[in-house]
Design an enzyme around this catalytic site. Structure first.
Site, PDB file in Angstrom:
ATOM      1  N   CYS A   5     -18.896   7.327 -10.381  1.00 51.51           N
ATOM      2  CA  CYS A   5     -19.445   7.957 -11.565  1.00 51.51           C
ATOM      3  C   CYS A   5     -20.453   7.127 -12.367  1.00 51.51           C
ATOM      4  O   CYS A   5     -20.380   5.907 -12.432  1.00 51.51           O
ATOM      5  CB  CYS A   5     -18.352   8.393 -12.513  1.00 51.51           C
ATOM      6  N   CYS A 239     -16.531  -5.767 -11.824  1.00 49.06           N
ATOM      7  CA  CYS A 239     -16.524  -5.549 -10.371  1.00 49.06           C
ATOM      8  C   CYS A 239     -17.760  -6.208  -9.737  1.00 49.06           C
ATOM      9  O   CYS A 239     -18.895  -5.832 -10.034  1.00 49.06           O
ATOM     10  CB  CYS A 239     -16.519  -4.052 -10.074  1.00 49.06           C
ATOM     11  N   SER A 286     -29.697  -0.661   0.293  1.00 43.51           N
ATOM     12  CA  SER A 286     -28.885  -1.579  -0.509  1.00 43.51           C
ATOM     13  C   SER A 286     -29.035  -3.033  -0.082  1.00 43.51           C
ATOM     14  O   SER A 286     -28.780  -3.929  -0.881  1.00 43.51           O
ATOM     15  CB  SER A 286     -27.419  -1.152  -0.471  1.00 43.51           C
ATOM     16  N   ASP A 348     -26.653  -6.766   5.852  1.00 42.48           N
ATOM     17  CA  ASP A 348     -26.074  -5.566   5.237  1.00 42.48           C
ATOM     18  C   ASP A 348     -25.219  -5.992   4.042  1.00 42.48           C
ATOM     19  O   ASP A 348     -24.879  -7.165   3.892  1.00 42.48           O
ATOM     20  CB  ASP A 348     -25.253  -4.781   6.264  1.00 42.48           C
ATOM     21  N   CYS A 385      -8.619  -1.677  -3.573  1.00 42.17           N
ATOM     22  CA  CYS A 385      -9.075  -1.770  -4.965  1.00 42.17           C
ATOM     23  C   CYS A 385      -8.141  -0.990  -5.880  1.00 42.17           C
ATOM     24  O   CYS A 385      -7.793   0.151  -5.597  1.00 42.17           O
ATOM     25  CB  CYS A 385     -10.491  -1.208  -5.069  1.00 42.17           C
ATOM     26  N   CYS A 436     -14.024  -9.498 -11.193  1.00 42.01           N
ATOM     27  CA  CYS A 436     -12.953  -9.121 -10.295  1.00 42.01           C
ATOM     28  C   CYS A 436     -13.436  -9.421  -8.877  1.00 42.01           C
ATOM     29  O   CYS A 436     -14.509  -8.974  -8.476  1.00 42.01           O
ATOM     30  CB  CYS A 436     -12.629  -7.631 -10.429  1.00 42.01           C
ATOM     31  N   CYS A 439     -10.658  -7.659  -4.099  1.00 42.88           N
ATOM     32  CA  CYS A 439     -10.661  -7.123  -2.729  1.00 42.88           C
ATOM     33  C   CYS A 439     -10.940  -8.221  -1.703  1.00 42.88           C
ATOM     34  O   CYS A 439     -10.692  -8.033  -0.515  1.00 42.88           O
ATOM     35  CB  CYS A 439     -11.613  -5.942  -2.578  1.00 42.88           C
TER      36      CYS A 439
HETATM   37  S1  SF4 Z   1     -11.109  -4.908  -6.182  1.00 44.43           S
HETATM   38 FE1  SF4 Z   1     -13.222  -5.186  -5.380  1.00 44.43          FE
HETATM   39  S2  SF4 Z   1     -14.139  -3.120  -5.505  1.00 44.43           S
HETATM   40 FE2  SF4 Z   1     -12.310  -3.109  -6.832  1.00 44.43          FE
HETATM   41  S3  SF4 Z   1     -13.060  -3.639  -8.893  1.00 44.43           S
HETATM   42 FE3  SF4 Z   1     -12.390  -5.558  -7.913  1.00 44.43          FE
HETATM   43  S4  SF4 Z   1     -14.293  -6.347  -6.948  1.00 44.43           S
HETATM   44 FE4  SF4 Z   1     -14.657  -4.188  -7.409  1.00 44.43          FE
END
Ligand code: SF4
Length: 474
Positions: A5, A239, A286, A348, A385, A436, A439
């Site tokens: 979003c 993120c 990207s 990539d 995530c 963050c 992941c």
């Molecule tokens: S876990 Fe990965 S995809 Fe999810 S918010 Fe954290 S950095 Fe972003």
């Protein structure tokens, strides 16, 4: 992998706010293409129009003309699989009469199911399956009379990621979770005020980007201008994929234009994973900037080897694997004259399930590439995530299941190199502790009690629990 979003808001008595919002959403189309909506307010009432599809499919000239007023919010939605329905398009209106608010949200509320049950017990009714409606009803449920206090109450109870725009019939509000997971910025235009997920939405309409809406901050805008307040925060958690992939390269987040940062990721890959090759190419769009960075750092010439059909949309948008597989072929057309007999470095942004990359390698080999050396800007993604990015379950994440040499074999590349976490942080040139990185590391920036919540963990791990199907992120 999909993101979730884009939001936009404007308060300006001097502008056609619905049209500005339309163009703002147009610039944010990459953040969600499933549905779009605009709500406007004129001091007395709120009007709304939402629909399925991209913003240009949802709004006609005539419909924009009927969305009158001096305040507007807009939303582009991407949702989890199975929830693609018109009722979940945003903004949504909640409450009646003087209490009515329209709200739109980017993020994912982890404790939405718990709050939903609590609100239902209190007599609140729900008409959508979104966590946005949970946020709205939580705000309305607060006994305080001042809306900023009501928002603060809701923010203290919400767990997760949210960048929200909200209007009453007279005011615009914007607020962001204290982790700051999703971006949100403040801008101005001819005495009016705007908020947007990304600065590119401000640039396109000639507005000036002023600053970020800070993590935990609430912005209130009325005829007297902007006032700011905040709730207490803890750990930050922006993120990192906003920098790698989600946000547009011409957006600025935390004072950093993304394009050169993506070039720096490519340069970092060249330093960490150099190889003898004839040509570098970034997978469009990207990884185009990262490909450029790799070429500059390595001294290997860069060329376009794949032409992207920009009107098919991102492959991850497709809801099932069969269509995703088709999507890669629909999306890229190779240039055999450029590729024939060449040793390629292909840059990539990420490998998630490992379903797209083999198709890309296959296309390149079929077009004559002699060697394909894959270089990836995101470190191996090994954990799911919590914050609304529907990348995959842990079982589906290829780097959670295979070693890097095994992934290299699986995608049929000659070599495979991922940018390290240290290389990534060096490229974005910001303190590691604002991000963050869960992941990659499994270290989630969420409260300990949520990490201990087995139900939430199971739901997220399997994508079958109430947090994922009953209440959708936005
Ligand atoms: S876990 Fe990965 S995809 Fe999810 S918010 Fe954290 S950095 Fe972003």
């Amino acid at each position: 992998m999909h993101e979730s979003c884009g939001v936009f808001g404007v308060y300006s008595p001097n502008e056609d706010v619905a049209r500005l919002t339309f163009f703002g959403l147009f610039a944010l189309q990459h953040r969600g293409q499933e549905s779009a909506g605009i709500a406007t307010a004129d001091g007395r009432r709120i009007q709304i129009r939402t629909g399925m599809g991209r913003v240009s499919n949802v709004f006609s000239e005539d419909q924009l003309r009927h969305l009158t007023g001096y305040i507007a919010i807009g939303h582009n939605r991407y949702s989890t699989a199975g929830s693609s329905r018109a009722a979940n398009a945003q903004p949504i209106i909640v409450g009646n009469g003087n209490n009515a608010i329209a709200i739109a949200h980017n993020g994912n509320i982890i404790n939405a199911e718990y709050l939903y049950k609590e609100l239902v017990e209190q007599g609140y009714t729900f008409s959508t399956g979104t966590d946005t409606e949970v946020i709205a009803n939580l705000i309305l449920a607060c006994p305080e009379t001042n809306l900023v206090d009501k928002i603060k109450y809701a923010m203290r109870r919400l767990q997760g990621a949210y960048s929200v725009v909200l209007i009453t019939s007279r005011n615009l509000f914007a607020f962001r979770d204290s982790f700051g997971v999703r971006p949100l910025c403040l801008g101005s235009l001819d005495g009016g005020w705007l908020v947007a997920s990304e600065t590119c939405a401000l640039d396109h309409i000639g507005a000036e980007a002023i600053r970020e809406v800070e993590p935990g901050e609430i912005i209130a805008i009325d005829e007297n201008g902007v006032t700011s307040s905040s709730v207490e925060g803890g750990r930050r958690g922006l993120c990192i994929f906003e920098y790698i992939y989600f946000a547009r390269p011409d957006s600025v987040i935390n004072g950093r234009l993304l394009y050169p940062l993506r070039q720096a990721m490519g340069a970092g890959l060249a330093q960490e994973h150099g190889v003898d090759a004839d040509l570098v190419m970034g997978v469009p769009d990207s990884a185009t900037a990262a490909g450029m960075g790799y070429a500059q750092e390595s001294g290997i010439p860069i060329a376009e080897g794949l032409i992207k059909n920009r009107y098919v949309g991102r492959t991850f948008i497709e809801p099932d694997q069969r269509i995703r597989d088709l999507g890669v072929k629909l999306k890229f057309n190779p240039l055999p004259q450029m590729l024939d007999g060449k040793r390629l470095v292909v840059v990539d942004d990420s490998i998630v399930r490992g379903t797209t990359t083999p198709s890309v390698v296959k296309i390149l080999r079929k077009a004559g590439a002699k060697e394909v050396h894959m270089r990836i800007c995101a470190p191996p993604i090994r954990y799911p995530c919590f914050f609304g990015v529907d990348m995959a379950t842990r079982r589906e994440l290829i780097a959670a299941q295979k070693s890097i040499p095994e992934i290299c074999d699986f995608i049929d590349a000659d070599t495979l190199g991922y940018l390290s976490i240290e290389g990534l942080i060096k490229a974005v040139d910001l303190p590691k502790n604002i991000f963050c990185l869960a992941c990659f590391t499994g270290d989630y920036p969420i409260p300990v009690q949520l990490e201990m919540d087995k139900l939430a963990l199971e739901a997220i791990a399997t994508r079958q629990g109430p947090f994922c199907e009953g209440i959708d992120g936005a």
